[in-house]
Design an enzyme around this catalytic site. Structure first.
Site, PDB file in Angstrom:
ATOM      1  N   LYS A   1       0.822  -1.215   0.000  1.00  0.00           N
ATOM      2  CA  LYS A   1       0.000   0.000   0.000  1.00  0.00           C
ATOM      3  C   LYS A   1       0.858   1.268   0.000  1.00  0.00           C
ATOM      4  O   LYS A   1       0.391   2.338  -0.387  1.00  0.00           O
ATOM      5  CB  LYS A   1      -0.964  -0.007   1.189  1.00  0.00           C
ATOM      6  CG  LYS A   1      -1.839  -1.251   1.295  1.00  0.00           C
ATOM      7  CD  LYS A   1      -2.536  -1.610  -0.004  1.00  0.00           C
ATOM      8  CE  LYS A   1      -3.444  -2.821   0.052  1.00  0.00           C
ATOM      9  NZ  LYS A   1      -2.856  -4.102   0.426  1.00  0.00           N
TER      10      LYS A   1
ATOM     11  N   TYR B   1     -11.718 -15.063   2.929  1.00  0.00           N
ATOM     12  CA  TYR B   1     -10.835 -13.954   3.264  1.00  0.00           C
ATOM     13  C   TYR B   1     -10.436 -13.984   4.756  1.00  0.00           C
ATOM     14  O   TYR B   1     -11.283 -14.148   5.633  1.00  0.00           O
ATOM     15  CB  TYR B   1     -11.517 -12.605   2.963  1.00  0.00           C
ATOM     16  CG  TYR B   1     -10.652 -11.441   3.359  1.00  0.00           C
ATOM     17  CD1 TYR B   1      -9.706 -10.928   2.481  1.00  0.00           C
ATOM     18  CD2 TYR B   1     -10.744 -10.886   4.634  1.00  0.00           C
ATOM     19  CE1 TYR B   1      -8.875  -9.889   2.860  1.00  0.00           C
ATOM     20  CE2 TYR B   1      -9.918  -9.844   5.021  1.00  0.00           C
ATOM     21  CZ  TYR B   1      -8.989  -9.354   4.127  1.00  0.00           C
ATOM     22  OH  TYR B   1      -8.168  -8.331   4.505  1.00  0.00           O
TER      23      TYR B   1
ATOM     24  N   TYR C   1      -2.690 -12.557   3.074  1.00  0.00           N
ATOM     25  CA  TYR C   1      -2.340 -12.247   1.684  1.00  0.00           C
ATOM     26  C   TYR C   1      -1.096 -12.991   1.181  1.00  0.00           C
ATOM     27  O   TYR C   1      -1.176 -13.902   0.369  1.00  0.00           O
ATOM     28  CB  TYR C   1      -2.106 -10.737   1.519  1.00  0.00           C
ATOM     29  CG  TYR C   1      -3.316  -9.883   1.721  1.00  0.00           C
ATOM     30  CD1 TYR C   1      -4.240  -9.701   0.694  1.00  0.00           C
ATOM     31  CD2 TYR C   1      -3.543  -9.237   2.930  1.00  0.00           C
ATOM     32  CE1 TYR C   1      -5.346  -8.895   0.857  1.00  0.00           C
ATOM     33  CE2 TYR C   1      -4.651  -8.429   3.102  1.00  0.00           C
ATOM     34  CZ  TYR C   1      -5.547  -8.259   2.068  1.00  0.00           C
ATOM     35  OH  TYR C   1      -6.640  -7.464   2.237  1.00  0.00           O
TER      36      TYR C   1
HETATM   37  C1  PLP Z   1      -3.593  -5.390   0.235  1.00  0.00           C
HETATM   38  C2  PLP Z   1      -2.621  -6.494   0.201  1.00  0.00           C
HETATM   39  C3  PLP Z   1      -2.512  -7.342  -0.923  1.00  0.00           C
HETATM   40  C4  PLP Z   1      -3.441  -7.291  -2.089  1.00  0.00           C
HETATM   41  O1  PLP Z   1      -3.263  -6.161  -2.888  1.00  0.00           O
HETATM   42  P1  PLP Z   1      -4.516  -5.597  -3.677  1.00  0.00           P
HETATM   43  O2  PLP Z   1      -4.018  -4.410  -4.383  1.00  0.00           O
HETATM   44  O3  PLP Z   1      -5.557  -5.284  -2.629  1.00  0.00           O
HETATM   45  O4  PLP Z   1      -5.003  -6.664  -4.593  1.00  0.00           O
HETATM   46  C5  PLP Z   1      -1.537  -8.306  -0.928  1.00  0.00           C
HETATM   47  N1  PLP Z   1      -0.705  -8.461   0.122  1.00  0.00           N
HETATM   48  C6  PLP Z   1      -0.785  -7.690   1.216  1.00  0.00           C
HETATM   49  C7  PLP Z   1       0.144  -7.965   2.338  1.00  0.00           C
HETATM   50  C8  PLP Z   1      -1.737  -6.677   1.291  1.00  0.00           C
HETATM   51  O5  PLP Z   1      -1.819  -5.927   2.400  1.00  0.00           O
END
Ligand code: PLP
Length: 354
Positions: free
Chosen positions: A62, A275, A301
Site C-alpha cells: 500500500k 478472506y 495475503y
Molecule cells: C492489500 C494487500 C494485498 C493485495 O493487494 P490488492 O491491491 O488489494 O489486490 C496483498 N498483500 C498484502 C500484504 C496486502 O496488504
C-alpha cells in the site's frame, strides 16, 4: 535476451510526471534469489521482490499506492484521509502512518470480516499500529458495502467542516494503481540489471490495485511478462473481471494503449475457506518461507500468494529452468493476530496455564 534489447527496455519510461505524488517509498525494493527453497522444491528458480521493505511502518504494497493517493490529497488541500479495510488491514495501517508523515488526520472504518477470531484480534498486529499512529477507528459488522460506508463518513466529516480525502479499500483505484505502474518499471529495469528474464510473476490479489497497476505498467512498457494473481478471497472469474476492469482503466489513465483479453490471469486454488482465514497451504507457505529463506509472510495475503507459488511449482506448472518472481506484498504485522492459527498447541497451553 539480447543485449541490444536490454538497452531499449532500460531506456523506456512511462511518464507519470503529470500525476500529483509524494515520495516516501524506499525504492527500488530489492530482488533477491531464493536458492534454498528452489532447491527444496526441485525448481524453478525462485526470486522475491521485497515490497515488504517499502519502508513505511513495517512496509507493504500500500506504500506505493499511497505516494499517489496522498499526493492527490495534498493537491486538493485535504486535512485528513478517510479509508476502510478489514480489522487486520495492512492498508489502514500504512494509510494511518502516511497521514502522520504529512500532518493529516486519519479516520478508518474496520470491517469485522473474519468470523471466529479471538479477543486479541481487534487489539494486536495492525490495529495496535493504527492506534499508535492515532487513527480514529470505527468498527463495522461484516458484509456491508464498506466503500459506501466510508464515503458516508467522508460526507459527515465534510459537513463538520473538515477537508477529508476518501481512499477506497486497499487504495485500489486508478490513482493508487499508479504505484504499481512504477513497480512494473522497476522490475523491467532490475531484470535488465540482473540479466534475468522472468517467465512468471506470482503475487497475492485482493482489492485488485496491485495486479492491475503491475499489468498495466508492463503492458505500457510493451513488456507483458505473465503475471499470476493468487486470489485471497473470491472465485477466479469474479477476480479476473475485477482486475481486468481496473487494469483497463489504469492503462487509459496513463495513455498506455489497450489491454489484451488474456493479460489478466488468476488462480483461486489457495483461498481456503475465505478472506482472512488461513488454509493449511497458507500455514505451510509461511513455515517454508521462514525456515528456508528467513522471510516473514502473512496469513491473509502473502501466505496465500506464496502457497500458490509453491503449489504451482509442485504441480510442474513452471519449467524447471523458469525464473519465477514472487512479489512479496508484505503483511507481517498481521502475524501477531494469528498466533493461535500458527501455534495452536502453544495457544491451548497458554489458555490452560491462565
Ligand atoms: C492489500 C494487500 C494485498 C493485495 O493487494 P490488492 O491491491 O488489494 O489486490 C496483498 N498483500 C498484502 C500484504 C496486502 O496488504
Amino acid at each position: 535476451m539480447q543485449p541490444a534489447d536490454k538497452t531499449n527496455y532500460k531506456g523506456q519510461k512511462i511518464d507519470l510526471g503529470r500525476f500529483p505524488r509524494v515520495h516516501f517509498c524506499h525504492r527500488p525494493t530489492p530482488i533477491e534469489s531464493m536458492p534454498r527453497l528452489s532447491g527444496h522444491l526441485g525448481g524453478p528458480k525462485l526470486f522475491v521482490k521485497r515490497d515488504d521493505c517499502t519502508g513505511l511502518a513495517t512496509g507493504g504494497n500500500k506504500t506505493r499506492k499511497l505516494e499517489f493517493l496522498v499526493g492527490e490529497a495534498l493537491s486538493q488541500n485535504a486535512d485528513m484521509l478517510v479509508t476502510q479495510g478489514a480489522v487486520q488491514s495492512n492498508h489502514v495501517r500504512q494509510t494511518a502512518a502516511a497521514a502522520c508523515r504529512y500532518g493529516l488526520g486519519c479516520h478508518a472504518l474496520l470491517e469485522r470480516r473474519v468470523a471466529g477470531v479471538g479477543p486479541i484480534y481487534e487489539h494486536t498486529g495492525n490495529v495496535f499500529f493504527d492506534r499508535l499512529f492515532g487513527a480514529a477507528l470505527e468498527f463495522r459488522e461484516g458484509g456491508l458495502d464498506m466503500n459506501a460506508e466510508a464515503m458516508a463518513v467522508t460526507e459527515r466529516l465534510r459537513a463538520q467542516g473538515r477537508r477529508p480525502y476518501f481512499i477506497p479499500g486497499g487504495g485500489s483505484n486508478v490513482v493508487g494503481a499508479l504505484g504499481y505502474v512504477v513497480c512494473a518499471q522497476e522490475i523491467v529495469e532490475q531484470s535488465a540489471d540482473l540479466d534475468v528474464e522472468f517467465d512468471w510473476i506470482v503475487m497475492a490479489t485482493g482489492s485488485t490495485g496491485t495486479q492491475a497497476g503491475l499489468v498495466a505498467g508492463l503492458q505500457a512498457l510493451e513488456r507483458p511478462m505473465p503475471v499470476m494473481g493468487i486470489s485471497v478471497r473470491q472465485p477466479r472469474d469474479k477476480q479476473i473481471r475485477a482486475v481486468h476492469d481496473l487494469t483497463a482503466r489504469t492503462l487509459e489513465h496513463i495513455d498506455g494503449g489497450t489491454l489484451p483479453g488474456s493479460a489478466v490471469v488468476v488462480d483461486d486454488g489457495y483461498v481456503g475457506e475465505g478472506y482472512g482465514m488461513p488454509a493449511a497451504s497458507t500455514l505451510e507457505a509461511i513455515d517454508l518461507a521462514a525456515k528456508f529463506e528467513g522471510l516473514l509472510l502473512d496469513p491473509v495475503y502473502s501466505g496465500k500468494g506464496f502457497a500458490g507459488l509453491v503449489g504451482l511449482a509442485r504441480a510442474n506448472f513452471f519449467k524447471p529452468t523458469d525464473n519465477v518472481l514472487f512479489l512479496h506484498t508484505g503483511g507481517s504485522a498481521a502475524l501477531f493476530a494469528y498466533e493461535e492459527a500458527l501455534f495452536p498447541q502453544d495457544a491451548r497451553q497458554a489458555g490452560a496455564d491462565s
